[in-house]
Enzyme design. Structure first.
Site, short mmCIF file in Angstrom:
data_model
loop_
_atom_site.label_atom_id
_atom_site.label_comp_id
_atom_site.label_asym_id
_atom_site.label_seq_id
_atom_site.Cartn_x
_atom_site.Cartn_y
_atom_site.Cartn_z
N HIS A 20 -40.85 20.36 -16.50
CA HIS A 20 -40.24 19.30 -16.87
C HIS A 20 -40.63 18.02 -16.10
O HIS A 20 -40.32 16.95 -16.65
CB HIS A 20 -38.91 19.73 -16.91
CG HIS A 20 -38.03 19.16 -18.00
ND1 HIS A 20 -38.50 18.94 -19.31
CD2 HIS A 20 -36.57 18.89 -18.18
CE1 HIS A 20 -37.60 18.85 -20.02
NE2 HIS A 20 -36.38 18.89 -19.45
N ASN A 68 -31.65 14.15 -19.41
CA ASN A 68 -30.65 13.81 -20.55
C ASN A 68 -29.99 12.38 -20.62
O ASN A 68 -29.25 12.11 -21.49
CB ASN A 68 -29.77 15.11 -20.92
CG ASN A 68 -28.84 15.04 -19.79
OD1 ASN A 68 -29.00 14.31 -18.58
ND2 ASN A 68 -27.85 15.91 -20.05
N ASP A 93 -43.39 16.01 -20.94
CA ASP A 93 -43.66 17.26 -21.14
C ASP A 93 -43.69 17.78 -22.67
O ASP A 93 -42.56 16.95 -23.31
CB ASP A 93 -42.92 18.23 -20.20
CG ASP A 93 -41.34 18.25 -20.49
OD1 ASP A 93 -41.08 17.03 -20.32
OD2 ASP A 93 -40.96 19.14 -20.75
N ASN A 114 -34.60 16.15 -24.72
CA ASN A 114 -33.52 15.28 -24.44
C ASN A 114 -33.58 13.91 -23.81
O ASN A 114 -33.13 13.06 -23.96
CB ASN A 114 -32.44 16.13 -23.53
CG ASN A 114 -31.81 17.46 -24.28
OD1 ASN A 114 -31.55 17.31 -25.41
ND2 ASN A 114 -31.45 18.21 -23.58
#
Length: 191
Positions: A20, A68, A93, A114
């Protein structure tokens, strides 16, 4: 012209080399290659670096708000420096591409990412550029959140560095805004 390059990831040493954090990893490479220096900017909830690419000032940003909530940091910095969405490149990513595959594009949805979802919502536009770095999908039945937050393999990290090499080589052209032409060149060079 690109004035702001945002790398998406999560802050903290436990996330440093996770899938991530591909965006953070690429930005760390650009910061080093173009003689930048990360500094904590609490007013933007970010680490920020200023680099010069072919004489053009470019801001690099790593939001420290967790994935997020990335939009909070991006909108604060973009508003402060009066940077419009079409002057922003977000590096992130991408589950839908295999490791080693990267694509440049402008606009589009968030595809469940997100960080992108929050940026789109907070800046009120989808019209920013994206560099999507493939991390592949977990095998059937495996949890996506655990997968993206797991450490990347040595091979995956090598793929991300190869992509960073390509971005570094093309950055002068990306910054000057010839991204539409570069999309074809960049997108056709996947392994």
């Amino acid at each position: 012209m690109i004035k702001l390059i945002v790398g998406l990831g999560n802050p903290g040493s436990q996330y440093k080399k996770t899938r991530h954090n591909a965006g953070f990893l690429v930005l760390d490479r650009l910061d080093s290659s173009f003689s930048g220096s990360w500094r904590l900017e609490s007013r933007f909830n970010s680490e920020v670096s200023e680099v010069y690419v072919s004489g053009c000032k470019v801001l690099l940003q790593k939001p420290l708000t967790f994935m997020n909530k990335s939009g909070d940091a991006v909108v604060k910095l973009a508003q402060y420096y009066k940077i419009s969405p079409d002057e922003i490149l977000v590096v992130h990513d991408e589950l839908d591409f295999d490791s080693g595959v990267a694509r440049l594009k402008k606009g589009g949805g968030h595809a469940g990412h997100n960080g992108l979802r929050d940026i789109i919502q907070k800046i009120g536009s989808r019209d920013f550029y994206r560099l999507r770095i493939g991390i592949g999908r977990p095998s059937q039945g495996k949890d996506v959140a655990n997968y993206v937050l797991s450490a990347a393999t040595a091979s995956e990290l090598s793929d991300i560095q190869d992509i960073a090499d390509r971005v570094e080589a093309l950055l002068p052209e990306i910054v000057k805004g010839d991204i539409v032409r570069l999309m074809t060149e960049f997108n056709s060079r996947d392994k």
